[in-house]
Design a protein around this motif. Structure first.
Motif, PDB file in Angstrom:
ATOM      1  N   ASP A  44       0.792  -1.300   0.071  1.00 50.89           N
ATOM      2  CA  ASP A  44      -0.112  -0.080   0.062  1.00 50.89           C
ATOM      3  C   ASP A  44       1.000   1.374  -0.021  1.00 50.89           C
ATOM      4  O   ASP A  44       1.770   1.480   0.830  1.00 50.89           O
ATOM      5  N   LEU A  45       0.718   1.865  -1.027  1.00 50.58           N
ATOM      6  CA  LEU A  45       1.516   3.284  -1.226  1.00 50.58           C
ATOM      7  C   LEU A  45       0.759   4.245  -1.909  1.00 50.58           C
ATOM      8  O   LEU A  45      -0.235   4.035  -2.515  1.00 50.58           O
ATOM      9  N   ASP A  46       1.177   5.399  -1.591  1.00 51.88           N
ATOM     10  CA  ASP A  46       0.463   6.464  -2.299  1.00 51.88           C
ATOM     11  C   ASP A  46       1.195   6.819  -3.598  1.00 51.88           C
ATOM     12  O   ASP A  46       2.208   7.162  -3.709  1.00 51.88           O
ATOM     13  N   GLY A  47       0.481   6.731  -4.825  1.00 49.67           N
ATOM     14  CA  GLY A  47       0.799   6.892  -6.183  1.00 49.67           C
ATOM     15  C   GLY A  47       1.357   8.134  -6.557  1.00 49.67           C
ATOM     16  O   GLY A  47       2.244   8.358  -7.215  1.00 49.67           O
ATOM     17  N   THR A  48       0.883   9.012  -6.041  1.00 52.11           N
ATOM     18  CA  THR A  48       1.036  10.601  -6.134  1.00 52.11           C
ATOM     19  C   THR A  48       2.309  10.933  -5.604  1.00 52.11           C
ATOM     20  O   THR A  48       3.123  11.526  -5.914  1.00 52.11           O
ATOM     21  N   THR A  82      18.688   5.429 -13.994  1.00 55.16           N
ATOM     22  CA  THR A  82      18.272   4.152 -14.484  1.00 55.16           C
ATOM     23  C   THR A  82      17.483   3.727 -13.274  1.00 55.16           C
ATOM     24  O   THR A  82      16.249   3.088 -13.396  1.00 55.16           O
ATOM     25  N   ARG A  83      18.141   3.515 -12.094  1.00 53.15           N
ATOM     26  CA  ARG A  83      17.698   2.793 -11.172  1.00 53.15           C
ATOM     27  C   ARG A  83      16.259   3.303 -10.682  1.00 53.15           C
ATOM     28  O   ARG A  83      15.139   2.648 -10.342  1.00 53.15           O
ATOM     29  N   ILE A  84      16.205   4.771 -10.598  1.00 53.35           N
ATOM     30  CA  ILE A  84      14.781   5.790 -10.295  1.00 53.35           C
ATOM     31  C   ILE A  84      13.792   5.278 -11.318  1.00 53.35           C
ATOM     32  O   ILE A  84      12.712   4.971 -10.701  1.00 53.35           O
ATOM     33  N   ASN A  85      14.048   5.356 -12.316  1.00 53.33           N
ATOM     34  CA  ASN A  85      13.194   4.922 -13.602  1.00 53.33           C
ATOM     35  C   ASN A  85      12.689   3.579 -13.324  1.00 53.33           C
ATOM     36  O   ASN A  85      11.314   3.195 -13.405  1.00 53.33           O
ATOM     37  N   GLU A  86      13.278   2.710 -13.123  1.00 55.86           N
ATOM     38  CA  GLU A  86      13.137   1.191 -12.845  1.00 55.86           C
ATOM     39  C   GLU A  86      12.262   1.097 -11.636  1.00 55.86           C
ATOM     40  O   GLU A  86      11.160   0.579 -11.655  1.00 55.86           O
ATOM     41  N   ALA A  87      12.400   1.653 -10.670  1.00 60.00           N
ATOM     42  CA  ALA A  87      11.819   1.761  -9.504  1.00 60.00           C
ATOM     43  C   ALA A  87      10.459   2.358  -9.547  1.00 60.00           C
ATOM     44  O   ALA A  87       9.501   1.786  -9.077  1.00 60.00           O
ATOM     45  N   ALA A  88      10.205   3.589 -10.425  1.00 59.87           N
ATOM     46  CA  ALA A  88       8.906   4.345 -10.554  1.00 59.87           C
ATOM     47  C   ALA A  88       8.320   3.420 -11.467  1.00 59.87           C
ATOM     48  O   ALA A  88       6.775   3.335 -11.302  1.00 59.87           O
ATOM     49  N   ALA A  89       8.704   2.922 -12.286  1.00 64.22           N
ATOM     50  CA  ALA A  89       7.834   1.886 -13.376  1.00 64.22           C
ATOM     51  C   ALA A  89       7.500   0.629 -12.677  1.00 64.22           C
ATOM     52  O   ALA A  89       5.956   0.227 -12.694  1.00 64.22           O
ATOM     53  N   VAL A  90       8.164   0.002 -11.756  1.00 64.85           N
ATOM     54  CA  VAL A  90       7.623  -1.117 -11.048  1.00 64.85           C
ATOM     55  C   VAL A  90       6.759  -0.769  -9.907  1.00 64.85           C
ATOM     56  O   VAL A  90       5.550  -1.570  -9.930  1.00 64.85           O
ATOM     57  N   LEU A  91       7.219  -0.152  -8.997  1.00 65.98           N
ATOM     58  CA  LEU A  91       6.384   0.382  -7.988  1.00 65.98           C
ATOM     59  C   LEU A  91       5.009   0.987  -8.445  1.00 65.98           C
ATOM     60  O   LEU A  91       3.908   0.992  -7.795  1.00 65.98           O
ATOM     61  N   GLY A  92       5.080   1.817  -9.567  1.00 66.64           N
ATOM     62  CA  GLY A  92       3.663   2.406 -10.094  1.00 66.64           C
ATOM     63  C   GLY A  92       2.830   1.655 -10.627  1.00 66.64           C
ATOM     64  O   GLY A  92       1.665   2.034 -10.847  1.00 66.64           O
ATOM     65  N   ASP A  93       3.117   0.176 -10.899  1.00 70.40           N
ATOM     66  CA  ASP A  93       2.078  -0.687 -11.408  1.00 70.40           C
ATOM     67  C   ASP A  93       1.812  -1.843 -10.235  1.00 70.40           C
ATOM     68  O   ASP A  93       2.644  -2.296  -9.760  1.00 70.40           O
ATOM     69  N   PRO A  94       0.480  -1.857  -9.893  1.00 67.66           N
ATOM     70  CA  PRO A  94       0.224  -2.577  -8.654  1.00 67.66           C
ATOM     71  C   PRO A  94       0.465  -3.781  -8.866  1.00 67.66           C
ATOM     72  O   PRO A  94       0.921  -4.731  -7.824  1.00 67.66           O
TER      73      PRO A  94
END
Length: 205
Positions: A44-48, A82-94
Motif C-alpha cells: 500500500d503506497l500513495d501513487g502521487t 536508471t535505478r529511479i526509472n526502474e523503481a518508479a515503473a515497477v512500484l507504480g504498477d500494482p
C-alpha cells in the motif's frame, strides 16, 4: 551511518543525494526500489507521492547538471537515474509492485517465464472459457457483450488485487496461493489487452 565525501555530513544507506549539501552520493545497486525512493516497503503506497519523489529526483539528476562533471560522476548520475526509472515503473504498477514484493520475500518472481504458468485445473478451465468467450464476441462484433466482458475482467482484477494485498500483509506462508493470484491477475491483464486490440480492429476491418 555513512558520511558524504563532500561535506562530511551523515546520510542514510541508499540515499541518492546528501541531505546537507545535495551532492550526488555513491551508487548502491543493492538498494531496493522502495529505498531508492525513500519509501517504506509496503504494497500500500500513495501513487502521487511515489511519482512526486521520482520526478524530483530525476530533475536533480538531469544530465545537464552533470555535463561538465568528471566521467565518474556522470556515470554515477546515469546509474541512479536508471535505478529511479526502474523503481518508479515497477512500484507504480500494482501488479509489478506485488510481484516485486513477492520476489523479495520468497526469492523468486511469481510471474517469470519459469514460474508464471498456471497449474490449477479450475483456473486453467476458467481461462479457456474466457478466451473462447472473447473469440465468440470478436467474431460477432457484439459491442454490448464486449463491454460486459470488460466489466467482468475489471471486477475480477479488483478482487485479485485485494486478495494479493491481503496476502502480502501476512508475514509468513501462503506463497503458493499468492503466486496463483498474481498469475491469474497477469492473465486477466493480458486478456484485457487482447480485448482492447480486438475492439480496435473492428474499426479497420
Amino acid at each position: 551511518m555513512l558520511h558524504c565525501s563532500q561535506c562530511g555530513a551523515e546520510y542514510a544507506p541508499c540515499s541518492v543525494l546528501c541531505p546537507a549539501c545535495g551532492a550526488l552520493l555513491p551508487f548502491d545497486p543493492s538498494c531496493s526500489f522502495f529505498a531508492v525512493l525513500g519509501l517504506g516497503e509496503s504494497y500500500d503506497l500513495d501513487g502521487t507521492d511515489l511519482r512526486t519523489r521520482a520526478v524530483e529526483l530525476q530533475r536533480r539528476l538531469h544530465p545537464d547538471r552533470f555535463a561538465q562533471a568528471p566521467a565518474s560522476l556522470q556515470r554515477r548520475s546515469l546509474e541512479w537515474s536508471t535505478r529511479i526509472n526502474e523503481a518508479a515503473a515497477v512500484l507504480g504498477d500494482p501488479l509489478r509492485r506485488a510481484d516485486y514484493l513477492f520476489a523479495r520475500r520468497y526469492g523468486r518472481s511469481a510471474l517469470s517465464e519459469a514460474q508464471g504458468s498456471i497449474r490449477d485445473p479450475e483456473l486453467l478451465m476458467r481461462q479457456m472459457e474466457l478466451r473462447e468467450q472473447l473469440e465468440a464476441i470478436s467474431e460477432a462484433r457484439d459491442q454490448a457483450a464486449l463491454d460486459a466482458l470488460r466489466r467482468q475482467i475489471a471486477e475480477d482484477e479488483q478482487r485479485l488485487q485485494q486478495q494479493v494485498a491481503q496476502g502480502l500483509a501476512v508475514a509468513e506462508g501462503g506463497n503458493e496461493a499468492l503466486a496463483g493470484a498474481l498469475q491469474e491477475w497477469q492473465y486477466l491483464r493480458k486478456l484485457r489487452a487482447e480485448l482492447d486490440r480486438s475492439e480496435e480492429s473492428w474499426d479497420f476491418a
